[in-house]
Write an enzyme that holds these catalytic residues in place. Sequence first.
Site, mmCIF file in Angstrom:
data_model
loop_
_atom_site.group_PDB
_atom_site.id
_atom_site.type_symbol
_atom_site.label_atom_id
_atom_site.label_comp_id
_atom_site.label_asym_id
_atom_site.label_seq_id
_atom_site.Cartn_x
_atom_site.Cartn_y
_atom_site.Cartn_z
ATOM 1 N N LYS A 6 0.943 -1.148 -0.177
ATOM 2 C CA LYS A 6 -0.049 0.026 -0.084
ATOM 3 C C LYS A 6 0.984 1.236 -0.001
ATOM 4 O O LYS A 6 1.936 1.276 0.778
ATOM 5 C CB LYS A 6 -0.824 0.030 1.027
ATOM 6 C CG LYS A 6 -2.020 0.945 1.358
ATOM 7 C CD LYS A 6 -2.894 0.975 2.668
ATOM 8 C CE LYS A 6 -3.784 2.025 2.909
ATOM 9 N NZ LYS A 6 -4.615 1.983 3.920
ATOM 10 N N SER B 295 -9.406 1.991 3.465
ATOM 11 C CA SER B 295 -8.894 2.750 2.559
ATOM 12 C C SER B 295 -7.697 1.916 1.787
ATOM 13 O O SER B 295 -7.167 2.082 0.742
ATOM 14 C CB SER B 295 -8.081 3.959 3.038
ATOM 15 O OG SER B 295 -7.178 3.215 4.108
ATOM 16 N N SER C 249 -9.550 -0.368 7.623
ATOM 17 C CA SER C 249 -9.044 -0.022 6.237
ATOM 18 C C SER C 249 -8.496 -1.455 5.558
ATOM 19 O O SER C 249 -8.007 -1.520 4.546
ATOM 20 C CB SER C 249 -8.008 0.970 6.196
ATOM 21 O OG SER C 249 -8.804 2.210 6.340
#
Lengths: 489, 497, 96
Positions: free
Chosen positions: A79, A154, A178
């Site tokens: 990420k 997210s 997330s």
Amino acid sequence: MPLYELTAHELHEKLKAREITAVELTQSMYHRIGAVEEQIDGYLTLTEEGALESAAVADEGFQRGDEMPPLAGIPIAIKDVICTKGVLTTCGSKILGNFVSPYDATVMTKLHQQGAVMLGKTNMDEFAMGSSTENSAYQTTRNPWNLETIPGGSSGGSSAVVAAGAAICSLGSDTGGSIRQPAALCGVVGMKPTYGRVSRFGLVAFASSLDQIGPFSKDVTDCALVLNAICGHDPMDSTSADVPVPDFTKCLINDLEGVKIGIPKEYFTAGIDSEIEESVRSAIAVLQGAGATIEEVSLPHTDYAMATYYIIAPAEASANLARYDGVRYGFRATNADELGDMYRQTRSQGFGEEVKRRIMLGTYALSSGYYDAYYLKAQQVRTLIKSDFDDAFEKVDVVVTPTSPTAAFKIGERTADPLQMYLSDVLTTPANLAGLPGISIPCGLTSDDLPIGLQILAAPFEEEKILRAAYTFEQNTDHHRKRPKLSSK
Amino acid sequence: MMLVDFSIDIPSGEQNMASKYETVIGLEIHAELSTNSKLFCNCEVKFGSAANTQTCPICLGMPGVLPVMNQRAVEYSTRAALGLNCKIASYSKFDRKNYFYPDLPKGYQISQYDLPLAYDGYVDYELDGETKRVRINRIHLEEDAGKLVHADVTGNPNQSYVDFNRSCVPLLEIVSEPDLRSPEEAIAYWRAVKEILEYVEISDCNMEEGSFRCDANISLRPVGSKELGTRTELKNKNSFQHVLTALEYEEKRQARILDEGGEVIQETVLFDINTGRTASMRSKEEAHDYRYFPEPDLVPFEVDAAEVERIRASLPELPAERRQRFVAEYGIPAYDAEFLTATRQMADFFDETAHLSGDPKASSNWIMGDLSGLLNNAGIEIQDTQVTPDHLSELIQLINDQIISGKIAKSVLPDVFETGNPPKQIVDEKGLSQISDASAIESIVDQVIKENPGPAQDYRDGTQKAIGFLVGQVMKATRGKANPQMVNQLLQQKLSG
Amino acid sequence: MATITTDDVQHVATLARLEFNEEDIAEFTHQLARILDYIGKLNELDTTDVPPTSHPLTLRNVVKEDVAKSSYERDVVLDGAPSVEEGYFEVPKVIE
């Protein structure tokens, strides 16, 4: 079966047996990425050159017959909120659009030590603020199960690429859900470790007392392998727990005899989609069938978790994001001749709307005259939420709930109403507030063929209990084997 | 920010304020701790390096970095707090102080808000022969910011430049109660704190290098009033003289305002050494709302009583105590004690010399006189000289044993200073021993009397001081090596006989 | 409805170094008011004598040794800086 559909533990066997090389594996992953990226848009940056170099190094070890770590040569996506040395780290924001990190996050060092291969950096909600990945300043990632829907957020990019076979595993971050929520929406395994298990050094901070890095994978065994690699005390992180890291693969046994499972009634309220509730109740029955006893528990302050979260997280974020001022790195607005203008323009142009909204909310909650009413109050309620769980875990080993109140919704469906978007996290934020470990595993599909996630929570540092329950479920079902139908280019 | 010059002319010698108003001053002293590394990262703490060469992602506030507390900074803070007679908090924590400024990399400073490391202390200091006490409200630990410089870098007046070498250096903040009643008191207190911090060796207290500075708050109130008046704040000064002058000016300026029936505005003021005046830093923005909240990246600190005692036991004797002991134990005057305890190193040197030689008075004379002279000329401190307490003690003993005269000794010391050789060795090498053998001197005495009948007769006739001339002649003839007391004795004998 | 005015929002924007045009301020004010309203439900709870949680773990006294290590090379540190001059980070004038 194509290589991209295999798990890390299966691939390790093949690499060890020299049926395939790490370089071949990496190349086939980039081929897969090429085939699906246009549809899902999960990656922000691809690091093919570096990946092939790492793969080649791993191959040398395999060829020599060295004892190779489980993640050696395994292609992993990261990420874009995690600092990677020499590689763009944008956090999905324009304000870091040109930021190349001069250092590696601790988790990256650990993965490199294992010889893992980094495929690239994945898309995310800007600064990890969001539940759909629609807040990315760059692109919208699409759920591989239905390209008109969101992958969750997210860590939407990290989740989507694993679901689509565009990475074997990935790392995400979880502040209010997330990792777990996108894992549920994309039909993969996603885990948030106990707060303090994994070093936050190099994790671009959103909410310091809530953030944790964790893995996405196709099955629980891979999840355990990644946890083994990334967990551990870090002297560079003062909030890192100095507790021993067990071998998480040792708890993967298919048996829940003697295990007590708690079902919190507050998590099965009207807001939960009926198909989801049904799926979760079936899952609970499976766990029961494997020997677990089921007990109803109460977590009375559950309803206040969202409000608590939406004070604490923005408050900490408002301070964590103050460093983005155009002085030392990242974006700086042009045409600002005076310092104050430079600050305001840089931050107003560089940050997206949701980020600005949360900075404003957080600044307000901390401002003179409001601190007691908001921030202090929230920290007190946080104590109550944590103690709910402490009480529950006196009685049960794990708590099982749905991960998300709904399955993946359509892109654009909730962007008009921030509050509506926030409520996607209602089932996941309590665990962050209490610092607990939690996993989401696939437990079914809706009638629209959208994945449903089962959440399992445990007391701090009891990941083993979670993994055991998750593994048992997996061994008795085949939800984790289902894959989205993506057309190849 | 606007700079508004007051342009108030204060006639010198204005006296009316002295009777009408009481001046109230509080100081916030900042001292950089002399640790090896910075407070939260491992960059070296080093003054004078080229800009931005002592930095890393942590002290630059890059994305993803985290602070880890420097153990020695905590220990030094505790030492300082104990030296300043403070109570050590059994539980303390850190907080974020949020504001934007280019020299503040994270957009917040990690400091301490409501639970500082130490509190409730005091410092006694001397002024005009009186001992005064200032209470210390609190002491806390925080990180320093970088340094902002202006046009001097490229000459472009529209730019400022930032150097982060100083960013994250550990800073101790010492906040006094508003117990000071004059600018002189403020300076005396500040000096006393400096001395203590130097003695416990936790800071270089180097004002030129900026490692020791203070903010001063000053207000006036009618004599007899218990309420505090509105104060102004003088920021970040690192010169005793500047602060003294600035406070004196502020005192007069505020008095003038109050005399005219006006109100003092609470604000920050800057002192301009060139004009000798303060000017207001009136900001367009609101007063700072620092939005303090507990630092989530650092865990709280708990100190147990045993640890505090261990640190207390390791503290050296503090300057005030030492001065008292010097006076009591060695019987030297307070003035001398003051001089000799100016630095810990000098006090140590004196202590040891007095102890070795058994002659504190002589030790103090030599250190205060000839040795200090040599040090000043060479521009070095007492800890850097080759002269040791052993040397000085030896020199004193040589005089007391009458091996050399005081005068000869004065010429030996510079040799010790240059060469580091012990005095005895120098005396032997140069044959400087006093001639104390009466028979050796006698013949010279006889000779001198014979060659100087006039002065000899003067003495016999009653002019006592004529003997001085004759002593001088003998000393000349013996190249200064005759024992002067003996010469005196022999002359007196022979002239009266 | 929580009472937050556009003036409040402007004040907060100033503190956070953000700027909005009039339209956006109105929109933000409305959104923030809704969110603050939701958050207001915490007032339903009696938290008298409940200690606040600032850290999920009860760690204490985490320190590192005072050892100086080499700093980053200046080129690396300044690389990617928006504006650099003679080894300094350059910013528009600060009035002091």
